[in-house]
Design a protein around this motif. Structure first.
Motif, PDB file in Angstrom:
ATOM      1  N   GLU A  54       0.753   5.712   0.911  1.00  0.00           N
ATOM      2  CA  GLU A  54       2.247   5.265   1.592  1.00  0.00           C
ATOM      3  C   GLU A  54       2.224   3.695   1.940  1.00  0.00           C
ATOM      4  OE1 GLU A  54       4.446   7.384   1.309  1.00  0.00           O
ATOM      5  OE2 GLU A  54       3.582   9.484   1.605  1.00  0.00           O
ATOM      6  N   VAL A  55       3.494   3.292   2.293  1.00  0.00           N
ATOM      7  CA  VAL A  55       3.675   1.794   2.446  1.00  0.00           C
ATOM      8  C   VAL A  55       2.806   1.522   3.774  1.00  0.00           C
ATOM      9  CG1 VAL A  55       5.178   0.150   3.457  1.00  0.00           C
ATOM     10  CG2 VAL A  55       6.123   1.765   1.723  1.00  0.00           C
ATOM     11  N   GLU A  56       2.649   2.501   4.497  1.00  0.00           N
ATOM     12  CA  GLU A  56       1.944   2.255   5.990  1.00  0.00           C
ATOM     13  C   GLU A  56       0.377   2.388   5.502  1.00  0.00           C
ATOM     14  OE1 GLU A  56       3.764   5.196   5.559  1.00  0.00           O
ATOM     15  OE2 GLU A  56       5.541   4.012   6.243  1.00  0.00           O
ATOM     16  N   GLY A  57      -0.106   2.844   4.249  1.00  0.00           N
ATOM     17  CA  GLY A  57      -1.449   3.073   4.058  1.00  0.00           C
ATOM     18  C   GLY A  57      -1.857   4.431   3.485  1.00  0.00           C
ATOM     19  N   LEU A  58      -2.932   4.829   3.562  1.00  0.00           N
ATOM     20  CA  LEU A  58      -3.306   6.074   2.897  1.00  0.00           C
ATOM     21  C   LEU A  58      -2.916   7.363   4.302  1.00  0.00           C
ATOM     22  CD1 LEU A  58      -5.369   4.176   1.471  1.00  0.00           C
ATOM     23  CD2 LEU A  58      -6.812   6.477   1.237  1.00  0.00           C
ATOM     24  N   ARG A  59      -2.154   8.293   3.509  1.00  0.00           N
ATOM     25  CA  ARG A  59      -1.671   9.464   4.453  1.00  0.00           C
ATOM     26  C   ARG A  59      -3.109  10.001   5.262  1.00  0.00           C
ATOM     27  NH1 ARG A  59       1.710  13.609   1.567  1.00  0.00           N
ATOM     28  NH2 ARG A  59       3.150  11.906   1.720  1.00  0.00           N
ATOM     29  N   GLY A  60      -2.972  10.147   6.551  1.00  0.00           N
ATOM     30  CA  GLY A  60      -3.872  10.613   7.436  1.00  0.00           C
ATOM     31  C   GLY A  60      -4.756   9.759   7.905  1.00  0.00           C
ATOM     32  N   ASP A  61      -4.757   8.294   7.515  1.00  0.00           N
ATOM     33  CA  ASP A  61      -5.722   7.366   7.726  1.00  0.00           C
ATOM     34  C   ASP A  61      -5.266   6.801   8.911  1.00  0.00           C
ATOM     35  OD1 ASP A  61      -8.074   5.653   6.942  1.00  0.00           O
ATOM     36  OD2 ASP A  61      -6.562   4.107   7.001  1.00  0.00           O
ATOM     37  N   ALA A 120       1.131   6.012  17.492  1.00  0.00           N
ATOM     38  CA  ALA A 120       2.743   5.798  17.702  1.00  0.00           C
ATOM     39  C   ALA A 120       2.973   4.904  16.338  1.00  0.00           C
ATOM     40  CB  ALA A 120       3.085   5.421  18.871  1.00  0.00           C
ATOM     41  N   GLY A 121       4.121   5.181  15.493  1.00  0.00           N
ATOM     42  CA  GLY A 121       4.483   4.252  14.603  1.00  0.00           C
ATOM     43  C   GLY A 121       3.802   4.352  13.330  1.00  0.00           C
ATOM     44  N   GLY A 122       3.021   5.235  13.126  1.00  0.00           N
ATOM     45  CA  GLY A 122       2.053   5.327  11.785  1.00  0.00           C
ATOM     46  C   GLY A 122       0.809   4.846  12.123  1.00  0.00           C
ATOM     47  N   PRO A 123      -0.069   4.691  10.878  1.00  0.00           N
ATOM     48  CA  PRO A 123      -1.418   4.347  11.060  1.00  0.00           C
ATOM     49  C   PRO A 123      -1.447   3.021  11.977  1.00  0.00           C
ATOM     50  CG  PRO A 123      -0.778   4.818   8.742  1.00  0.00           C
ATOM     51  CD  PRO A 123       0.451   4.915   9.642  1.00  0.00           C
ATOM     52  N   GLN A 124      -2.775   2.915  12.682  1.00  0.00           N
ATOM     53  CA  GLN A 124      -3.073   1.958  13.433  1.00  0.00           C
ATOM     54  C   GLN A 124      -4.117   0.889  12.688  1.00  0.00           C
ATOM     55  OE1 GLN A 124      -1.762   1.087  16.539  1.00  0.00           O
ATOM     56  NE2 GLN A 124      -0.404   2.695  15.487  1.00  0.00           N
ATOM     57  N   VAL A 125      -3.627   0.178  11.538  1.00  0.00           N
ATOM     58  CA  VAL A 125      -4.150  -0.695  10.848  1.00  0.00           C
ATOM     59  C   VAL A 125      -4.249  -1.886  11.335  1.00  0.00           C
ATOM     60  CG1 VAL A 125      -4.156   0.593   8.481  1.00  0.00           C
ATOM     61  CG2 VAL A 125      -2.576  -0.783   9.084  1.00  0.00           C
ATOM     62  N   ASP A 126      -5.204  -2.753  11.456  1.00  0.00           N
ATOM     63  CA  ASP A 126      -5.296  -4.150  12.101  1.00  0.00           C
ATOM     64  C   ASP A 126      -4.831  -4.972  11.061  1.00  0.00           C
ATOM     65  OD1 ASP A 126      -6.518  -3.279  14.363  1.00  0.00           O
ATOM     66  OD2 ASP A 126      -8.124  -3.360  13.857  1.00  0.00           O
ATOM     67  N   ALA A 127      -4.860  -5.162   9.815  1.00  0.00           N
ATOM     68  CA  ALA A 127      -4.571  -6.158   9.248  1.00  0.00           C
ATOM     69  C   ALA A 127      -3.846  -6.077   7.960  1.00  0.00           C
ATOM     70  CB  ALA A 127      -6.266  -6.746   8.467  1.00  0.00           C
ATOM     71  N   ALA A 128      -3.922  -4.726   7.266  1.00  0.00           N
ATOM     72  CA  ALA A 128      -3.153  -4.299   6.103  1.00  0.00           C
ATOM     73  C   ALA A 128      -3.092  -2.905   5.751  1.00  0.00           C
ATOM     74  CB  ALA A 128      -3.804  -5.093   4.756  1.00  0.00           C
ATOM     75  N   ALA A 129      -2.453  -2.347   4.930  1.00  0.00           N
ATOM     76  CA  ALA A 129      -2.258  -0.948   4.485  1.00  0.00           C
ATOM     77  C   ALA A 129      -3.567  -0.388   3.843  1.00  0.00           C
ATOM     78  CB  ALA A 129      -0.731  -0.721   3.864  1.00  0.00           C
ATOM     79  N   VAL A 130      -4.005  -1.303   2.905  1.00  0.00           N
ATOM     80  CA  VAL A 130      -5.161  -0.636   2.302  1.00  0.00           C
ATOM     81  C   VAL A 130      -6.029  -1.833   2.305  1.00  0.00           C
ATOM     82  CG1 VAL A 130      -5.926   0.314   0.014  1.00  0.00           C
ATOM     83  CG2 VAL A 130      -3.562   0.518   0.849  1.00  0.00           C
ATOM     84  N   HIS A 131      -7.238  -1.246   2.450  1.00  0.00           N
ATOM     85  CA  HIS A 131      -8.690  -2.002   2.349  1.00  0.00           C
ATOM     86  C   HIS A 131      -9.619  -1.687   1.137  1.00  0.00           C
ATOM     87  CE1 HIS A 131     -12.832  -3.769   4.271  1.00  0.00           C
ATOM     88  NE2 HIS A 131     -12.263  -4.441   3.140  1.00  0.00           N
TER      89      HIS A 131
END
Length: 193
Positions: A30-37, A89-100
């Motif tokens: 998804e735009v926010e990253g991998l679903r469930g990540d 809150a607000g989707g996956p808590q990624v620090d730098a980008a949606a996908v690594h």
């Protein structure tokens, strides 16, 4: 897109931020990253403050089971203090980008002692492990370029500061599965982009 530059070797999802990941055969990007990540975070049961691996490195030893109560009990025992899982809150808590993303070649080079300055050769905690078609392939040259991985279209945005691989944003969501081809756009990034 240009020709295929590799394939997806492994997909990893980290359901709880700072905990160990688990491999999956396919994932929805998804735009926010991998679903469930990184959908959950570990928080101190008394204060509600987030507990991170940088201050509690033993978190990386625990693999989430999906049972929040059982995982909270395990983490409390491992850390020696009461903690619980809280939805991010607000989707996956990624620090730098949606996908690594990281290539098998980068992991192998790091294992042989060739580690980029400032990077750790330890587990890069990447979502997508890629097997590149060229033995000398290097994903670090992809910054600014678009990448088709399975059904998803990504733009490689930058190099991580402390780990291997590259970070990417999601331009078009889609399914990605182990074995999917990876295509890179023809044009390198323009100067100044």
């Amino acid at each position: 897109m240009s020709g295929v530059v590799g394939r997806v070797e492994q997909i990893a999802v980290y359901p709880v931020k700072s905990l160990a990941g688990r491999t999956v055969p396919a994932a929805r990007v998804e735009v926010e990253g991998l679903r469930g990540d990184r959908a959950y975070a570990v928080v101190d049961a008394a204060t509600g403050e987030r507990v991170a691996a940088r201050t509690s490195p033993r978190l990386r030893e625990v693999v989430a089971t999906g049972d929040a109560d059982a995982d909270s009990a395990t983490l409390t025992a491992v850390l020696g203090r009461p903690v619980r899982l809280a939805p991010s809150a607000g989707g996956p808590q990624v620090d730098a980008a949606a996908v690594h993303l990281v290539s098998r070649q980068a992991v192998d080079r790091a294992a042989a002692g060739e580690v980029p300055v400032g990077c750790s050769a330890e587990d890069p905690r990447a979502n997508l492990l890629l097997e590149l078609a060229a033995d000398d392939g290097d994903e670090r040259t992809w910054v600014g370029r678009r990448l088709r991985v399975g059904e998803a279209l990504l733009r490689v945005t930058r190099l991580p500061r402390h780990c291997l691989g590259v970070y990417a944003e999601v331009l078009e969501p889609g399914e990605v599965a182990v074995g999917d081809p990876v295509g890179l756009d023809d044009a390198p990034p323009a100067a100044g982009r």
